[in-house]
Every structure is written in C-alpha cells, then in structure tokens.
Design an enzyme around this catalytic site. Sequence first.
Site, short mmCIF file in Angstrom:
data_model
loop_
_atom_site.label_atom_id
_atom_site.label_comp_id
_atom_site.label_asym_id
_atom_site.label_seq_id
_atom_site.Cartn_x
_atom_site.Cartn_y
_atom_site.Cartn_z
CE LYS A 336 -3.45 -2.75 0.24
NZ LYS A 336 -4.03 -3.17 -1.03
CG ASP A 337 -0.65 4.53 -2.21
OD1 ASP A 337 -1.52 3.65 -2.32
OD2 ASP A 337 -0.25 5.23 -3.15
CE LYS A 338 7.47 7.08 4.20
NZ LYS A 338 8.88 7.49 4.03
#
Length: 710
Positions: A336-338
């Site tokens: 997932k995105d940071k």
Amino acid sequence: MDGMSLCWVSDHTGFRGIIKNSASDFVVTEINMHGQLVSDVEADCSQDSDNIESEQEKAHPIQKKRMKKPEKALETFSGLPIFDKLKDANVVHGKVNQTADSNLPESAANSPSLQVSETQGGTLHLLLGSSLSEKLEKFASLAKERKAAEQEGTEDKASLLLGTFEEKCQRAAIHLAVRQKFPFLKTVTSCGEIEVRLDPQYSELCQLVSEEEANGFFGFLDSRDRSSKFTFQSDQNKEHRKAIHHFVSKYFGKLVETKSFLEQDGSSDKAAVITVRFRGKITSGRKRNANDCQAVPTTYTAFTLCKVNMETLEAIACLASELGVVASDFSYAGIKDKKAITSQSMVVKNVTINRLKAKQLSIQSKGLNVYNLRRATEHLRIGQLKGNHFSIIIRNVSKHQEDDPNTSLADQVFEAIENVKEKGFVNYYGPQRFGLGQNVQADQVGLALLEGKLVEAVHLVFTPEEGDDPVNQAKRHFIQTGDAKGTLALMPEYKTRERMMLRALNRYGNNREGCARAWLSLPHSMRVLYIHSYCSKVWNKAASFRLKTYDLKVVEGDLVACDNLEWDPSNQDNSQVHIVTTEDLKSNIYSINQVVLPMPGNSVQYPCNKLALWYQETLAQDGLKECKFRIPALQLNIPGCYRRLLAQPQQLLFRWLEDKEVPFTKEGCELVTDDSKQPHEVRDSLSVSFSLNSSCYATVCLREIMKCNV
C-alpha cells in the site's frame, strides 16, 4: 511518470489540484476476495486460544454467510466429517505391502489394481452438487480418451472449473475425492478456485506401465501410509526398470524412494520388481517415525492493519519486532501507499489471537493499529484481493492556466468525472511501482538483475539520494567504503530490506557470490518485485505505443481476454487470450475494453501486429535480446502475465468541500450556496471516491480526470 510519453482516453479539459497534502487526504481500504472492505470484516467472537476447535468454527463468519450449496459438503457424511471419511475410504492397492519391515516385496503374480469404493461417487455429489459432479464425470470420460477439447468444441485444452471454495479443508476434501475416483486427473487451486485437468505425470507413467499399475501407484501416494509399500509388476528389462526408477525419482523423489528386488521363484530369467516406499523423516541426524512426536499444527492469525505515513515493509518490521517473530512470518495481498492512511488484511504465522491482542496497545504506540483479529487457515498470497477503495481529497482545485476563463470550473470538474466514469483510463502502472528514489528507481535495479549484473544491482539499491538523513548517510558510507558491517550499524532498524542485504554482504563479501547471497537473503516476493518493476516500465511504454499507433480501436493481431467477466489478470496461461483475426473484426465482437498487453516473461504470447516488433526492439535496446527471464542464481522465474489496456473505476463519486458541508444537487456539480458567490470562488477542495481492481493505480485514474501528472 518520469517524462514518459503517456496517452489519454478522453479529451476533456481537466483541472489542477494537490493530492496527498497530508496522509489523511489519501485513504486506501483493501477489498478482499469476497468484495468486502477489510475494515468491515468481522473478528472472532471468542479469543480463547486454548479452544482450537471453537476458534476454527468461527474462523470465517463472513464466509459462512456467503457459502454456496456445494460448500455445504463440509457438514457431515455418515456421521463423520467428509475429510475423515475420504481418508478412511475403502481403497485397496494391488501390490501394496502393509508390512513396512519386510525385506522382500510380495509376489508380482497378480496385476496391480485400484478398487475405489462407490463412496467417492457419493462424496463428490455432496461436495459439488449433482449437476457439477455429473459434469465432472462427463469431463473425466472425455479426458481419458484424450478428446475433451475436440468434444467440447470451444475449449483449447482439457480443463474444467469446479468453482471457488474458501475453506482449505473443503479444497483438500475435493482434491482427495477427485484423485481417488479419477487417478488420471489432477486438481489445481488458484485463489480458492479449483480447476481439473489431465495429469501429465499420470499420462507419462502410463507410457511405462499399465493403467492399473498407474492407478495403484497414485493411490499409494495419496494414502500417505508410511507403513505401506507399493510394487510394480515383475520386469526382465533392466532399461525399462531404470526408466521407472527415473520417473519416480524425478517427480516424487523427495517423498518416496525405489529399490529393485530379484524375483526368487527359481526361474533362470533375471526378472525383478520395483518396490516403492515412503522416505523416513530425518531430524537431528536420525530417522524419526510418527510415534516419536506429533506434529504441531501451524497457527495462522488474520487481522486488519491500519497504518499512517508508513511503508508496508516498514510496518511489518515493527510488528515483527513487537511480536518476536521474523518479517517473513507475515503475508499480505499487496503493498500500500506510504503517504496515506491505509487498511489491509494481513496474516501472521505462529502467533495466536490472544498473543496479538495482548500486544495491541504496544503496537498502537508505534503508530499502527491492528484489529478484526481472527483465525485463518493459511497465509495470504500477493494478488489475493479484489481491489482497493480510495477516498481522496484534492486541494486547491483550479483551472489550468490555458483554460477558457469563461468556462465554469464546476462544469470542467463534472465533465472530467463523467468522462472517466464512462470511458475509463489507460491502465498504466503508477509511479509507486518504480520508486526507490529520484536517482535510482526499482526498474533500473530489475534491469541490472535481468542482465545478470548482481554487484551493480546491489550498488544501485545503496545509491544515496540528496540529503543527510540517517538512511542516506548509511548508503553513502557503503558506496564510499564497501564496509557492510559499518553500514549495518548506521542503517535505521526500520529499513528491513537494506539490513538483510547488509548482513549477507558482511558474511559473504562484496563479490558476485556475496551479492547473490545478499539478494537471496530477501524473501522471494521482494526479489521479484524489482523484475516486475522493469517489466511494468516496458508495459507502460507498450501501452503508449499501442494507443499512438492504433488509437482506441481493436485491430488485427491484438490480444483480447477470452472471458471479459471472469478473466484473471494474474494467470499467465495463453489460453486466456485470443489473437484478433480479420473475421473477428468483421463480426465486431471485441471491444477496446477487452484488449490486453503482455508483461514480458517466458510464457506469454505477444501481439501479432506492430507491437510484436516493438517488444523485440525494446528488449534488445535494454540488452535483453537473449533474455530468458530466468535468473537461476536468484531462484527467479518470470513467466509474465497479461494486463488490460484500459481500466474502469467503480462507484466514482465526488463532492465539493467547504468549511460547512453543503450538499450538492442531483446534477452532482452545483452546490446550494449564496447566490452572490460565483461557483469557482467557493470550490477549493474536492472529495473523490472510487474503487479499482487490484493492481490499478488511483494516481493514474486521477491523472486522467485532472489531465495532469499528480
């Protein structure tokens, strides 16, 4: 995406804005295989880790609600669980010696045979339902004659889908029942879906021995009875016996061993029989039998992880440290995105629900939240999700500088949303796929690995960026000195990947062998990520070339997904794609939404038009003309896969945000506001929400909506 020439699907004007102004502006929630948001998955009602049976019954409350008729077969059969009934089924192996300590096999006078009880027929009816079990019977009959594809007419190969079964024990029962009734078939599971095919190993063995012997041998393997032996018929041909030994060793050498015994019947011919027995399990240098100890079942605990402003691998490192396990004990469906608030499913091995629950507050102090704790039956696999749901706030919404000043900003936003809702967007891989930093990206590392430049690939990973933060200080020290031990002391604890590589480099050195060991120290999913990053870059370029060359129309030589609804993008099987012919174009049976492009690999079909030459030239320019997409030194095999050219957002909604949440009209673009205010003056922030299939990128969807890089 690094200046790459990218294409649009729609010709609307778009608008400007800022995304990811803060983590709370970009909320990502994973959608599991049942189509549920993982934040909504129910936890176990009971957390008593000592009562394993009750936890197993409550392991998947959601799945039980969604269970279909064929899955009801898990109930009971004649008073016994189905799986136990199958294990105890009346299977008699011709030439199976039940005395494991006997020095010589039984006489081979009688041909081996496999007598299957009618129990299996009834069991399959319970497991699959009468309609599907009858279809399986017909398929088995056709497959046995090697005429399944011809008889079915539309199938390219002999295969049959039995459906999706969520529980591991359900799948195990079906695997066993099919094998016992139809030894010449094999069952394969992908994401819970079971497919039946001809067993090539069975067919190969039938070229060496009789069908009865093949049935007996595979029945012996399925029995897993370590006290038994299996013997093939008496054979005077040494070369033929050698071929049988080789076959068994090649496919089942880790499970069983073979030995030839001369017949002691007084004849002068040197006939011999081959005996097969299970290998003994060896631990601590000595053989152990089943009575020495009982296997401890592996515990799997599933949970939902919510993280803020943190990489997935960094979060796993924190969890591993708190729970006293290694990072490889965790499994997940996707990265997932940071810079976001993300929720995703995870499974941890050998950690009980109670143990994880006891650590919840400590984990929360690290900026993580774990909830919806529940028992699982197996680990998660990459790609084992339906997709992701995004809730995004776009701030400072305004027109592009060159836009018509007389056009309403609200109208431009509405037009953009409606166009993408209707036509979709080019399914590019997003910038996250390539990120390591600005100086070096993951696709550059992947290319170096494919070229066999293992030392160069390590140096690319440790190439520092601008700045003097601890990570860049550590990387700069390694590049300047080659001192793995000193760099390890400088590298922050949360940089799990770099620290694993440094430990291996410190132990094995910085030469090619040491660098190979460093790469092997990473989990397979992490190693292959770099290769996939390079292949994704090639795919993006191929998509742009395809659209510039042929626009949004289907052309001869295109690849299209055979089944537009159930097509599996993770499956690289070429039977899933079809090459568009002249007749197809005349019939107009395919749309641009079915067109797929291959990710480079060793098992994919390339388009039969200008794209074929484009792929060849692009790979050759990168030095991969002779690349087999296999890296034995790193245990990597890249089969490739197919990806749709266009993607479609689902449930795409938007609304304008103000200090006070003012509702908007049914048109979706006009707010109920003070008439003295012009629409563009009050529209500052825009809330957008939508769902995307797995491996599709929200930033790419927003790029199409806004007509600018975000």
